[in-house]
Design a protein around this motif. Structure first.
Motif, short mmCIF file in Angstrom:
data_model
loop_
_atom_site.label_atom_id
_atom_site.label_comp_id
_atom_site.label_asym_id
_atom_site.label_seq_id
_atom_site.Cartn_x
_atom_site.Cartn_y
_atom_site.Cartn_z
N VAL A 94 77.93 10.34 0.25
CA VAL A 94 78.46 10.78 -1.04
C VAL A 94 77.77 12.06 -1.49
CG1 VAL A 94 78.79 10.15 -3.46
CG2 VAL A 94 79.01 8.41 -1.70
N ALA A 95 76.44 12.09 -1.40
CA ALA A 95 75.67 13.27 -1.84
C ALA A 95 76.01 14.49 -1.00
CB ALA A 95 74.18 12.96 -1.75
N ARG A 96 76.15 14.30 0.30
CA ARG A 96 76.44 15.43 1.18
C ARG A 96 77.82 16.02 0.88
NH1 ARG A 96 75.10 13.07 5.35
NH2 ARG A 96 77.11 12.27 6.03
N ASN A 149 65.17 16.00 2.65
CA ASN A 149 66.30 16.88 2.97
C ASN A 149 67.55 16.04 3.04
OD1 ASN A 149 68.16 18.64 3.89
ND2 ASN A 149 66.84 19.56 5.48
N ASP A 150 68.39 16.12 2.02
CA ASP A 150 69.55 15.24 1.93
C ASP A 150 70.66 15.64 2.87
OD1 ASP A 150 68.86 13.42 -0.33
OD2 ASP A 150 68.50 15.37 -1.25
N GLU A 151 70.54 16.77 3.55
CA GLU A 151 71.56 17.17 4.50
C GLU A 151 71.41 16.44 5.82
OE1 GLU A 151 72.24 21.69 2.83
OE2 GLU A 151 71.54 21.36 4.86
N PRO A 168 83.98 16.05 -4.79
CA PRO A 168 85.01 15.91 -3.74
C PRO A 168 85.09 14.50 -3.15
CG PRO A 168 83.78 17.94 -3.44
CD PRO A 168 83.09 17.19 -4.53
N PHE A 169 83.95 13.81 -3.02
CA PHE A 169 84.00 12.45 -2.45
C PHE A 169 84.86 11.54 -3.31
CE2 PHE A 169 82.57 8.07 -2.31
CZ PHE A 169 82.56 7.81 -0.95
N GLN A 170 84.64 11.55 -4.62
CA GLN A 170 85.42 10.69 -5.50
C GLN A 170 86.90 11.06 -5.50
OE1 GLN A 170 82.37 11.81 -6.27
NE2 GLN A 170 81.23 9.92 -6.64
N ILE A 171 87.19 12.36 -5.45
CA ILE A 171 88.59 12.80 -5.41
C ILE A 171 89.28 12.28 -4.15
CG2 ILE A 171 90.09 14.82 -5.21
CD1 ILE A 171 88.06 16.34 -6.93
N LEU A 172 88.58 12.36 -3.02
CA LEU A 172 89.16 11.94 -1.75
C LEU A 172 89.38 10.43 -1.70
CD1 LEU A 172 90.14 13.01 0.94
CD2 LEU A 172 87.83 12.75 1.85
N ILE A 173 88.40 9.66 -2.17
CA ILE A 173 88.54 8.21 -2.13
C ILE A 173 89.62 7.74 -3.11
CG2 ILE A 173 86.80 7.56 -3.88
CD1 ILE A 173 85.91 5.34 -2.00
N MET A 174 89.76 8.42 -4.26
CA MET A 174 90.82 8.07 -5.20
C MET A 174 92.20 8.38 -4.62
SD MET A 174 89.04 9.36 -8.77
CE MET A 174 90.53 9.16 -9.74
N ALA A 175 92.30 9.51 -3.89
CA ALA A 175 93.58 9.87 -3.28
C ALA A 175 93.95 8.88 -2.18
CB ALA A 175 93.50 11.28 -2.70
N LEU A 176 92.97 8.45 -1.39
CA LEU A 176 93.24 7.52 -0.29
C LEU A 176 93.66 6.15 -0.80
CD1 LEU A 176 93.26 7.01 2.73
CD2 LEU A 176 90.81 6.51 2.63
#
Length: 536
Positions: A277-279, A8-10, A77-85
């Motif tokens: 990242v997966a979550r 369970n990856d959550e 979304p994870f990659q988008i957020l880390i790129m923005a930061l």
């Protein structure tokens, strides 16, 4: 709980996470029995007992690498957020560097500086970067990408602010040199991004990261347009640190690279990061355990020359990086020179008499029209980035790099002729877009071609050679340009044409190539050696 932790990856990774070789079969049975009474009853039945244990052991014995996990999770979304930061840090770096072409002419007028002292304002920043590039690269390979990025950001914010309150020319040079030492550490943000994005879109993502540099360049030009004639250059310097302060405040969220954690032997932290990242991307993580990698010595300079291919690659990249910085900052400084001295066309520059304020000394501050035209040429960086997004993953890194080098040399050569102001701005626009694409591709190619153990060091070392080009370019674009414009332009064009040849000679194409560990390269060498022996 053990079953949930792996299926369970959550659910976050258990704090008692253990490598596979430390998990005993009895522990698995014991944990499984704690799940509920029905599970305990399954273990009481001998017919089902072996099947359940076998399935648990089979799942636990499956392994996957960090690259396989990132590619499986995909872009989200994870990659988008880390790129923005990290983009905020990149914007701040751009503002710190690009202000040099704006503030140097202003300080020349205020402090009545000769040409060589005006050029020195830019040079000392790159001297600081020269010493900082390899140091920050090695620091990040030893202590982590996140730690290095935050440390250099704090350093830059501090000395950037001190630059704004410097009382004299000498103090200003010292503070700018120390600020330059911190600026170059921001390059490690590209390394961190490259280790979190899937290999299929890595080129596009790193190309997009270049847009933050363009935003910062435009931002400092707009800030100068508003503040220079009202608040003055000190306020412009102080306000330029706002994006950097924002990055520092939000950096607590930034995770450490999972690849770096694995290299350090911290398997549990790497697994936890991948679960995060997966979550965030609402995807499942691959079943099983992270595959162990051989923990090699990190930050070893000799690894850049360990094989013949790596030796040739490193030497060619050193020159291309030198040329990229020499050409990029050169065209930025040339833009200021052309804009402040050109009236209607490049053959009727402003006379010394019209520029002079005192006998024996002349200077020219940038006008509103100059700022607007400067901003126009800066927008070319977006064109270069979009060009890379379309081309770099379709045709490869090497041919794209060679093409943009040729384009820069061609558009720069056109400045030799008598041009109207509008034509001059257009060719500056095209040259700026080409050299921006050149730099952008290098930031894509370099992290991809080197193994994880020296990726930060290699990027830092290449940046060191780039800073040599940046140290030289003010004396070409400002001092030599005043003596012989044709020679200065010919030097910029010629160096770019030579860099295009070097790009085509690079032995490794990284399009679609997974990021490598040192052990992967050694395995490939052994495989190639075995194949050659079989052929013999």
């Amino acid at each position: 709980m053990a079953w949930k932790a792996f299926h369970n990856d959550e659910i976050d990774v258990d704090i008692n996470y253990k490598p596979l070789n430390q998990i005993e079969e009895e522990e698995i049975i014991e944990l499984h029995q704690l799940h509920d009474d029905s599970t305990a009853e399954m273990f009481d039945r001998q017919s089902d007992d072996n099947d359940v244990k076998s399935k648990l052991l089979e799942d636990l014995q499956e392994t996957f690498t960090v690259d396989e996990a990132i590619n499986h999770i995909g872009f989200g979304p994870f990659q988008i957020l880390i790129m923005a930061l990290i983009g905020m840090c990149t914007m701040a770096d751009a503002m710190e560097v690009m202000m040099l072409s704006i503030i140097a002419p202003e300080l020349r007028c205020i402090w009545k500086l000769p040409r060589w002292q005006e050029a020195l304002i830019t040079t000392v920043v790159f001297v600081g970067q020269f010493f900082g590039a390899a140091i920050w690269g090695k620091f990040c390979d030893k202590f982590g990408r996140k730690t290095g990025l935050v440390a250099c950001s704090v350093w830059l914010l501090y000395y950037g602010f001190l630059s704004s309150i410097s009382p004299t020319y000498v103090w200003f040079l010292c503070m700018r040199m120390l600020a330059g030492f911190g600026v170059v550490g921001g390059n490690q943000g590209n390394t961190l991004v490259s280790e979190f994005v899937p290999s299929k879109v890595r080129g596009k993502c790193l190309a997009v990261m270049g847009s933050f540099f363009a935003i910062g360049s435009i931002g400092i030009a707009l800030l100068a347009l508003v503040t220079m004639s009202t608040l003055g250059w000190r306020w412009m310097l102080a306000l330029s640190g706002i994006p950097l302060a924002g990055f520092i405040c939000l950096s607590w969220w930034l995770p450490e690279s999972a690849r770096f954690c694995m290299l350090c032997g911290n398997e549990a932290e790497a697994y936890k990061t991948l679960q995060k990242v997966a979550r965030m991307n609402k995807k499942s993580l691959l079943p099983g355990r992270l595959k162990k990698i051989v923990v090699a010595e990190r930050g070893k300079f000799s690894d850049m020359f360990e094989t013949k291919e790596m030796t040739v690659t490193s030497l060619l990249l050193f020159y291309i990086w030198f040329t990229a910085a020499f050409a990029y900052y050169g065209i930025v400084l040339l833009s200021t020179e052309f804009l402040t001295q050109t009236v209607d066309n490049t053959c009727t520059s402003k006379s010394v008499g019209s520029l002079s304020g005192e006998c024996g000394f002349w200077c020219e501050r940038m006008s509103t029209e100059d700022y607007i035209d400067f901003i126009k040429t800066t927008f070319a960086e977006f064109i270069g980035i979009f060009f890379n997004i379309i081309v770099v993953d379709r045709f490869g890194r090497k041919p794209t790099l060679a093409l943009v080098c040729i384009l820069f040399g061609g558009f720069t050569s056109l400045q030799q002729f008598c041009l109207s102001r509008s034509s001059m701005v257009l060719f500056l626009f095209c040259a700026r877009g080409s050299v921006s694409a050149m730099f952008n591709i290098l930031y894509i190619y370099t992290p991809e071609v080197y193994p994880t153990s020296i990726r930060g060091l290699a990027l830092g070392t290449c940046s060191t050679f780039a800073r040599i080009g940046a140290i030289v370019t003010p004396f070409t674009a400002q001092v030599l340009m005043e003596v012989s414009p044709s020679l200065a332009i010919a030097i910029y064009a010629g160096s770019a044409f030579l860099a295009s040849i070097c790009a085509l000679l690079l032995p490794i194409e990284t399009k679609g190539r997974s990021l490598k560990n040192k052990i992967d390269i050694i395995a490939e060498m052994d495989s190639e050696q075995e194949d050659s022996e079989d052929e013999l």
